[in-house]
Design an enzyme around this catalytic site. Sequence first.
Site, short mmCIF file in Angstrom:
data_model
loop_
_atom_site.label_atom_id
_atom_site.label_comp_id
_atom_site.label_asym_id
_atom_site.label_seq_id
_atom_site.Cartn_x
_atom_site.Cartn_y
_atom_site.Cartn_z
N ASP A 17 -0.12 5.45 11.42
CA ASP A 17 0.33 6.51 10.52
C ASP A 17 -0.25 6.42 9.11
O ASP A 17 0.39 6.81 8.14
CB ASP A 17 1.87 6.54 10.44
CG ASP A 17 2.49 6.76 11.80
OD1 ASP A 17 1.89 7.47 12.62
OD2 ASP A 17 3.58 6.20 12.04
N LYS A 20 -4.77 8.88 9.28
CA LYS A 20 -6.10 8.89 9.88
C LYS A 20 -6.58 10.31 10.13
O LYS A 20 -7.72 10.66 9.87
CB LYS A 20 -6.08 8.14 11.23
CG LYS A 20 -5.74 6.68 11.10
CD LYS A 20 -5.58 6.03 12.47
CE LYS A 20 -4.33 6.42 13.19
NZ LYS A 20 -3.08 5.94 12.61
N GLY A 44 0.49 10.09 16.94
CA GLY A 44 0.92 11.38 16.39
C GLY A 44 0.09 11.62 15.16
O GLY A 44 0.27 10.94 14.15
N HIS A 45 -0.88 12.52 15.26
CA HIS A 45 -1.83 12.75 14.17
C HIS A 45 -1.61 14.14 13.59
O HIS A 45 -1.73 15.13 14.31
CB HIS A 45 -3.26 12.59 14.69
CG HIS A 45 -3.59 11.19 15.13
ND1 HIS A 45 -4.77 10.84 15.70
CD2 HIS A 45 -2.86 10.05 15.06
CE1 HIS A 45 -4.77 9.54 15.97
NE2 HIS A 45 -3.61 9.04 15.59
N GLN A 222 -3.20 4.48 16.26
CA GLN A 222 -2.44 3.30 15.84
C GLN A 222 -3.18 2.60 14.68
O GLN A 222 -3.85 3.27 13.92
CB GLN A 222 -2.16 2.35 17.01
CG GLN A 222 -1.19 2.90 18.05
CD GLN A 222 -1.81 3.85 19.04
OE1 GLN A 222 -2.83 3.56 19.66
NE2 GLN A 222 -1.22 5.00 19.23
P1 GDP Z 1 -1.93 9.30 11.42
O1 GDP Z 1 -1.14 8.98 12.65
O2 GDP Z 1 -2.59 8.10 10.83
O3 GDP Z 1 -2.91 10.42 11.61
O4 GDP Z 1 -0.87 9.76 10.33
P2 GDP Z 1 0.37 10.74 10.57
O5 GDP Z 1 -0.13 12.13 10.76
O6 GDP Z 1 1.28 10.21 11.60
O7 GDP Z 1 1.15 10.58 9.20
C1 GDP Z 1 0.58 10.93 7.97
C2 GDP Z 1 1.45 12.01 7.31
O8 GDP Z 1 1.12 12.12 5.93
C3 GDP Z 1 1.24 13.40 7.88
O9 GDP Z 1 2.46 14.08 7.85
C4 GDP Z 1 0.24 14.04 6.90
O10 GDP Z 1 0.36 15.47 6.85
C5 GDP Z 1 0.66 13.44 5.61
N1 GDP Z 1 -0.41 13.20 4.64
C6 GDP Z 1 -1.69 12.90 4.86
N2 GDP Z 1 -2.33 12.61 3.72
C7 GDP Z 1 -1.42 12.75 2.74
C8 GDP Z 1 -1.45 12.54 1.31
O11 GDP Z 1 -2.43 12.16 0.73
N3 GDP Z 1 -0.29 12.76 0.64
C9 GDP Z 1 0.85 13.16 1.25
N4 GDP Z 1 1.93 13.34 0.50
N5 GDP Z 1 0.93 13.34 2.58
C10 GDP Z 1 -0.19 13.12 3.31
P1 IMO Z 2 -0.63 6.77 15.23
O1 IMO Z 2 -1.92 6.97 15.99
C1 IMO Z 2 2.74 4.16 14.35
C2 IMO Z 2 4.07 1.50 17.57
C3 IMO Z 2 5.46 1.75 18.13
C4 IMO Z 2 5.83 0.34 18.53
C5 IMO Z 2 4.51 -0.22 19.05
C6 IMO Z 2 4.34 -0.13 20.56
O2 IMO Z 2 0.11 8.02 14.95
O3 IMO Z 2 -0.86 5.92 14.03
P2 IMO Z 2 3.78 1.87 22.22
O4 IMO Z 2 4.50 3.14 22.49
O5 IMO Z 2 2.38 2.04 21.78
O6 IMO Z 2 3.88 0.89 23.37
O7 IMO Z 2 4.60 1.19 21.01
O8 IMO Z 2 3.49 0.52 18.41
N1 IMO Z 2 3.17 2.69 17.59
C7 IMO Z 2 2.84 3.38 16.50
N2 IMO Z 2 3.28 3.28 15.23
N3 IMO Z 2 1.80 5.07 14.67
C8 IMO Z 2 1.34 5.17 15.93
O9 IMO Z 2 0.30 5.97 16.28
C9 IMO Z 2 1.89 4.33 16.93
N4 IMO Z 2 1.71 4.20 18.26
C10 IMO Z 2 2.48 3.17 18.64
O10 IMO Z 2 6.31 2.28 17.15
O11 IMO Z 2 6.17 -0.41 17.38
MG MG Z 3 0.82 9.02 13.32
#
Ligand code: GDP
Ligand code: IMO
Ligand code: MG
Length: 423
Positions: A17, A20, A44-45, A222
């Site tokens: 999270d 990315k 979850g991206h 991840q």
């Molecule tokens: P990922 O799994 O690494 O792709 O990240 P996620 O999408 O799960 O979580 C990142 C969250 O931060 C998402 O809700 C994005 O819309 C939000 N986001 C991304 N870049 C920024 C930023 O620079 N500032 C803020 N406030 N939110 C951001």
């Molecule tokens: P993105 O790509 C954050 C964590 C779970 C748990 C561990 C194992 O959005 O960054 P799993 O279901 O993979 O067997 O869970 O890894 N986890 C993540 N945490 N972002 C993710 O994906 C994750 N995918 C798995 O919360 O601790």
């Molecule tokens: Mg994510």
Amino acid sequence: MEREMSSLTVLGCMWGDEAKAKVVDFLGASADVVVRFQGGANAGHTIVSEGKKYVFHSVPSGMLYPTTRCVIAQGTVIDPFGLREEMQGLMAQGIDFSGRLFIDSRAGLVLPLHKELDSSKEEQLGKNRIGTTGKGIGPAYADQSARCGLRMGDLAHPDWLRKRLLSLYDLHGQNPDAAALDKELAALASAWEFLRGYVTEVDILLREWYLQGDSILFEGAQGTLLDVGFGTYPFVTSSHTMCGGVSTGAGFPPRWLDKVIGVYKAYGTRVGEGPFPTEIFDVTAERIRVVGNEFGTTTGRPRRIGWFDAVAAKYTADLNGLDGLAITLLDVLSGIPELKICTGYWQGDTRLPHYPSHHLDLESTQPEYLTLPGWEADIGAVNKLGKLPKAAREYLEAIQDLLERPIELVSVGKERSQTIVIN
Ligand code: GDP
Ligand code: IMO
Ligand code: MG
């Protein structure tokens, strides 16, 4: 004129999270191909583009660009029903998949059995649970490694599929009756009808595309601290999230990985269980959770919050041989009077020389912190490094110095435009 060959790898370098997808989306403007090489729907991206939100689980984030080719490679594990649903949802948002999505026939399958096994194992573990996303990831990878898993291409061969599925149930001590098995095979056949046009041997395409000069972007899921080998084991996911996973996951020669960028949030978050040395529980944590909207994209769970951990971050930067850094969600720290960065861990009077290989016992570990002044101003509209408040620049410089790599990109908001490029 012949174009230079190039590949760019974007990796989450903490516990996931790190934003990315935002970075992949920003850099993806110039990519011809975006590839997911590991993980599955545990990812979850999120991308926000012109106020519209798109969430990707197994589909590469590059799908948002109308002509970018997207690849789901061998190293992933795919729930065929989940993928169909995800694609249908994105189609309803106006995304056209035809001729643009390529799924490797060797990608592992996540079956309903794997989701059941995931949740029953977590229940059995009780207070020692991992806190998985419940998407069946661990059991699906375990079956792949145990050589009893099913793969995407198996769906094309009904007799073989039936045999493999029966054998899989048998190995797990289950014996579904004929009607249940027929029902599952019929459901798989229907998912296959939807997916079959996208399934091919994508490793061959990827190597061809690279050699013909297409630019290829590898999108990590991840983060490195969740890597099954080098992460905070056993509180990890079940795939190789680090740089080497690109090569084994996509069938892409390691020497063709031209550039690797590591994505780090300006502070720390973690979902699920496991050590998080810089975790905080006070009003600042709550403030960051609310301002940063730190709730899981896949499961909705509140994310744990902590200070930037430069010890863990340096470990992952070195593991991945990072060329540069992307620091995200910097805007979330605006208004916090004092910021901390962890620069070391102490156990008694010993300062650990680096991130430890053994499970970190937090009872006996004290983080050492560098304290820096915060800044007040809203920085969401800043588009140049020089326009950031002095304290924000000093905060970034501290990270850069501790990780011994240049920061190449800073994200100050969700939107594509809220990005500062350095150099
Ligand atoms: P990922 O799994 O690494 O792709 O990240 P996620 O999408 O799960 O979580 C990142 C969250 O931060 C998402 O809700 C994005 O819309 C939000 N986001 C991304 N870049 C920024 C930023 O620079 N500032 C803020 N406030 N939110 C951001
Ligand atoms: P993105 O790509 C954050 C964590 C779970 C748990 C561990 C194992 O959005 O960054 P799993 O279901 O993979 O067997 O869970 O890894 N986890 C993540 N945490 N972002 C993710 O994906 C994750 N995918 C798995 O919360 O601790
Ligand atoms: Mg994510």
